[in-house]
Every structure is written in structure tokens, then in C-alpha cells.
Design a protein around this motif. Structure first.
Motif, short mmCIF file in Angstrom:
data_model
loop_
_atom_site.label_atom_id
_atom_site.label_comp_id
_atom_site.label_asym_id
_atom_site.label_seq_id
_atom_site.Cartn_x
_atom_site.Cartn_y
_atom_site.Cartn_z
N PHE A 1 1.33 6.27 1.83
CA PHE A 1 0.99 5.23 1.84
C PHE A 1 -0.63 5.04 2.31
CE2 PHE A 1 5.05 5.54 4.83
CZ PHE A 1 5.22 4.52 4.17
N GLU B 1 -5.62 -3.72 5.50
CA GLU B 1 -3.61 -4.00 5.83
C GLU B 1 -3.14 -2.53 6.24
OE1 GLU B 1 -2.27 -4.34 0.99
OE2 GLU B 1 -4.38 -2.39 1.52
N TYR C 1 1.00 -1.36 -0.06
CA TYR C 1 -0.09 0.14 -0.02
C TYR C 1 0.83 0.92 -0.31
CZ TYR C 1 1.07 -0.25 4.90
OH TYR C 1 1.62 -1.00 6.06
N PRO D 1 -3.62 2.57 2.50
CA PRO D 1 -3.36 1.02 2.88
C PRO D 1 -4.76 0.86 3.00
CG PRO D 1 -2.89 1.97 4.65
CD PRO D 1 -2.88 3.00 3.88
#
Length: 121
Positions: free
Chosen positions: A83, A89, A67, A85
């Protein structure tokens, strides 16, 4: 913990750093800055989870995460990583704090980093 809750905790924690302040350069972001230099681009509450930080030391490892990607607008060339996610995640609060700390240290003046270090046991 939801993404908004994680971002709220990161935001509050990041604002405890010496000289840190909030900065909202455009809608949908509530960033953390020091001396007007952003050290964490954070999505605003209600927006999809996103954190961008400057990782001069750990960006190669961070980019191995599914991610993570180099931050757009040429920032990735300077070690910035974004990032995004999914809920499954989502990194831990401790991991996010590590990334924000590394980014703060990369952007803050040395005297403020020394002040931060003096606070820690």
C-alpha cells in the motif's frame, strides 16, 4: 495524522503481538517480524509511506484499492500486498491494524496466534 505518525502507531502496536520484534533488513525499512519471519514491511520515518502485508484472505479486495499493488519480488503471488497511498488516500489506523493483524496471523506459529487470541476479550 501524518503517514509517519500512522507508521509509528502501527509499529508500536505490532510490537505488542506475542513474539513480535523489529527487523531492519535494509535501509529505509523498519519491519515487524515474528520468529524472524516478517509480517509487515514498514517504511522508516521520513521515507514515503509504504506498508506491505500478507493478506491470505482479503488480498483480492485490498488490490481493488487505487493505492494497492501486489508486492514485488514474487511476494504478490503469495498474497502480499503493498500500500502506497497519497496523503488524501491514507487508510484509517483501524484499517491498517486489520491488515497487520491478518498478516501476523498468517506468519506466526499457531501457538502464538492462540496466545494473541487469549489476550482479546
Amino acid at each position: 495524522m501524518t503517514g509517519d505518525e500512522l507508521l509509528a502507531q502501527i509499529r508500536a502496536w505490532g510490537l505488542t503481538f506475542p513474539g513480535a520484534h523489529s527487523k531492519s533488513p535494509w535501509p529505509g525499512h523498519d519491519d515487524l517480524a515474528v520468529k524472524d519471519k516478517t509480517f509487515a514491511y514498514l517504511a522508516a520515518a521520513g521515507e514515503p509511506f509504504s506498508v506491505s502485508v500478507k493478506l491470505p484472505y482479503t488480498h483480492p479486495v485490498a488490490l481493488d484499492l487505487p493505492y494497492a499493488r501486489p508486492t514485488r519480488y514474487g511476494l504478490g503471488k503469495s498474497g502480499w500486498v503493498t500500500f502506497t497511498p497519497s496523503a488524501e488516500e491514507m487508510p484509517s489506523l483501524d484499517q491498517l491494524k486489520d491488515w497487520v493483524d491478518e498478516s501476523y496471523r498468517a506468519q506466526a506459529p499457531k501457538r502464538l496466534v492462540k496466545e494473541l487470541d487469549a489476550r482479546q476479550p
